[in-house]
Write an enzyme that holds these catalytic residues in place. Structure first.
Site, short mmCIF file in Angstrom:
data_model
loop_
_atom_site.label_atom_id
_atom_site.label_comp_id
_atom_site.label_asym_id
_atom_site.label_seq_id
_atom_site.Cartn_x
_atom_site.Cartn_y
_atom_site.Cartn_z
N SER A 14 -35.58 44.54 18.67
CA SER A 14 -36.55 43.45 18.91
C SER A 14 -37.39 43.67 20.17
O SER A 14 -38.44 43.05 20.33
CB SER A 14 -35.80 42.12 19.03
OG SER A 14 -34.84 42.17 20.06
N ASN A 90 -29.47 52.10 19.78
CA ASN A 90 -30.28 51.85 20.97
C ASN A 90 -29.80 50.67 21.82
O ASN A 90 -29.88 50.72 23.04
CB ASN A 90 -31.74 51.61 20.51
CG ASN A 90 -32.56 50.92 21.58
OD1 ASN A 90 -32.95 51.52 22.57
ND2 ASN A 90 -32.80 49.62 21.39
N TYR A 153 -22.32 51.39 33.99
CA TYR A 153 -23.44 51.85 33.16
C TYR A 153 -23.44 53.37 33.05
O TYR A 153 -23.48 53.93 31.95
CB TYR A 153 -24.76 51.34 33.78
CG TYR A 153 -25.99 51.68 32.97
CD1 TYR A 153 -26.38 50.87 31.90
CD2 TYR A 153 -26.77 52.79 33.27
CE1 TYR A 153 -27.51 51.17 31.16
CE2 TYR A 153 -27.90 53.10 32.54
CZ TYR A 153 -28.27 52.28 31.48
OH TYR A 153 -29.39 52.59 30.74
N LYS A 157 -22.51 55.71 29.67
CA LYS A 157 -23.52 56.60 29.09
C LYS A 157 -22.99 58.03 28.98
O LYS A 157 -23.24 58.70 27.98
CB LYS A 157 -24.82 56.56 29.91
CG LYS A 157 -25.58 55.23 29.82
CD LYS A 157 -26.02 54.88 28.41
CE LYS A 157 -26.99 53.71 28.37
NZ LYS A 157 -27.33 53.29 26.99
N1 LIG Z 1 -35.35 50.73 30.20
C1 LIG Z 1 -34.84 51.78 30.84
O1 LIG Z 1 -35.26 52.13 31.96
C2 LIG Z 1 -33.78 52.62 30.19
C3 LIG Z 1 -33.49 53.86 30.75
C4 LIG Z 1 -32.49 54.65 30.18
C5 LIG Z 1 -31.82 54.20 29.07
N2 LIG Z 1 -32.11 52.97 28.55
C6 LIG Z 1 -31.33 52.53 27.39
O2 LIG Z 1 -32.22 52.24 26.33
C7 LIG Z 1 -31.67 51.23 25.50
C8 LIG Z 1 -32.68 50.10 25.31
O3 LIG Z 1 -33.04 49.61 26.59
P1 LIG Z 1 -34.32 48.68 26.83
O4 LIG Z 1 -34.76 48.92 28.20
O5 LIG Z 1 -35.28 48.83 25.70
O6 LIG Z 1 -33.62 47.23 26.78
P2 LIG Z 1 -34.25 45.76 26.56
O7 LIG Z 1 -35.71 45.77 26.77
O8 LIG Z 1 -33.41 44.86 27.42
O9 LIG Z 1 -33.92 45.46 25.02
C9 LIG Z 1 -32.58 45.43 24.63
C10 LIG Z 1 -32.47 45.23 23.14
O10 LIG Z 1 -31.08 45.31 22.80
C11 LIG Z 1 -30.68 44.12 22.15
N3 LIG Z 1 -29.28 43.85 22.49
C12 LIG Z 1 -28.72 43.68 23.71
N4 LIG Z 1 -27.41 43.43 23.60
C13 LIG Z 1 -27.15 43.43 22.27
C14 LIG Z 1 -26.00 43.22 21.50
N5 LIG Z 1 -24.80 42.94 22.07
N6 LIG Z 1 -26.09 43.27 20.14
C15 LIG Z 1 -27.27 43.56 19.54
N7 LIG Z 1 -28.40 43.77 20.22
C16 LIG Z 1 -28.34 43.70 21.56
C17 LIG Z 1 -31.64 43.05 22.62
O11 LIG Z 1 -31.68 42.00 21.66
P3 LIG Z 1 -31.99 40.46 22.11
O12 LIG Z 1 -33.30 40.51 22.81
O13 LIG Z 1 -32.01 39.68 20.86
O14 LIG Z 1 -30.89 40.08 23.04
C18 LIG Z 1 -32.94 43.86 22.68
O15 LIG Z 1 -33.49 44.00 21.38
C19 LIG Z 1 -30.37 50.78 26.19
O16 LIG Z 1 -29.27 51.45 25.60
C20 LIG Z 1 -30.56 51.24 27.61
O17 LIG Z 1 -29.34 51.49 28.29
C21 LIG Z 1 -33.06 52.17 29.08
#
Ligand SMILES: NC(=O)c1ccc[n+]([C@@H]2O[C@H](COP(=O)([O-])OP(=O)(O)OC[C@H]3O[C@@H](n4cnc5c(N)ncnc54)[C@H](OP(=O)(O)O)[C@@H]3O)[C@@H](O)[C@H]2O)c1
Length: 246
Positions: A14, A90, A153, A157
């Site tokens: 989402s 993801n 975290y 990972k």
């Molecule tokens: N952003 C960064 O800098 C970064 C860097 C490295 C790795 N990552 C990794 O990339 C992935 C996505 O990160 P993002 O930055 O895109 O995060 P985000 O913007 O916070 O979005 C998180 C998404 O995950 C969903 N979610 C969270 N907890 C959940 C659960 N228990 N069950 C089902 N859905 C869940 C949320 O749904 P709702 O909105 O409905 O809660 C949302 O769709 C993560 O694994 C993160 O660790 C991110």
């Protein structure tokens, strides 16, 4: 692998990186399932955008840390799709209170960023004969405990990276399993940020800017199409690792 008419499940579809993946795969002609935990409005918006691209798209709520909700989600998926061709693991969380003293946060991050990934993978495998599994890890798994990343975290990972490699050996050649490790990516995960913080974190990368979610989604599309990469970690970090290592 050609992606047109394939079925792609994106957990956390989402928002942020997951949302970008849903739209990138829909652009390739794949049918998409956007899982989400709480934000139904955001999930419905991305699904509506995907449908405009002429594909079948559905939003399915399930907190992936809850086994009953995950079971219900897969029951729903099997009503609409006969198989899953690409799984993008993801969904994940980051917590400001993640530190070695805070075991309740450690448990929450373990449950979401590690155990739930295995739960979703186990269910998906039952619907996959051939295809791709892609994990979204983080460079902080390998870079370790450094601001803004904290210990649970980073630990979860790197655990995920090891799980991916084991799974890659087990499932090849029918299902190819790989990981993307992003650097700091501009998504709702970071909430409202001050100009100073934005600048400081941009400068943590050799490219002197944050990574955009669609740049991670490009990597996921590449891994889904490619039939030779197996058990690898594709680092998309704008040179953050090199900068940290000096
Ligand atoms: N952003 C960064 O800098 C970064 C860097 C490295 C790795 N990552 C990794 O990339 C992935 C996505 O990160 P993002 O930055 O895109 O995060 P985000 O913007 O916070 O979005 C998180 C998404 O995950 C969903 N979610 C969270 N907890 C959940 C659960 N228990 N069950 C089902 N859905 C869940 C949320 O749904 P709702 O909105 O409905 O809660 C949302 O769709 C993560 O694994 C993160 O660790 C991110």
């Amino acid at each position: 692998m050609k992606l047109a008419n394939k079925t792609v499940l994106v957990t956390g579809g989402s928002k942020g990186i997951g949302r970008a993946c849903v739209l990138a795969f829909a652009t390739e002609g794949a049918n998409v399932i956007a899982n989400y935990a709480r934000d139904e409005a955001a999930a419905k918006t991305v699904v509506a955008e995907a449908e405009k691209l002429g594909v079948k798209a559905i939003a399915l709520q399930a907190d992936i840390t809850k086994s009953d909700e995950v079971e219900r989600m897969f029951a729903e998926i099997s009503k609409s799709f006969s198989s899953i061709d690409v799984l993008i693991n993801n969904a994940g969380i980051f917590d400001e209170d993640d530190n070695p003293e805070n075991l309740s946060v450690f448990e929450k991050i373990f449950a979401t960023n590690f155990l739930a990934q295995i739960r979703v993978t186990n269910h998906s495998r039952k619907m996959m004969k051939q295809g791709k599994i892609i994990f979204i890890s983080s460079v902080h798994g390998t870079l370790g405990h450094a601001k803004p990343t904290t210990v649970a975290y980073s630990s979860m990972k790197i655990a995920l990276d090891q799980y991916m490699k084991t799974l890659a050996k087990e499932l090849a050649p029918d299902i190819l399993v790989n990981t993307i490790s992003p650097g700091q990516t501009h998504t709702p995960q970071w909430g409202e940020m001050s100009e100073n913080y934005m600048k400081e974190r941009a400068e943590a990368h050799l490219i002197n800017r944050w990574i955009e979610a669609d740049e991670i989604a490009d990597g996921a599309v590449f891994l889904a199409k490619n039939d030779a990469v197996c058990g690898e970690i594709l680092v998309i970090d704008g040179g953050m690792s090199l900068k940290v290592l000096g």
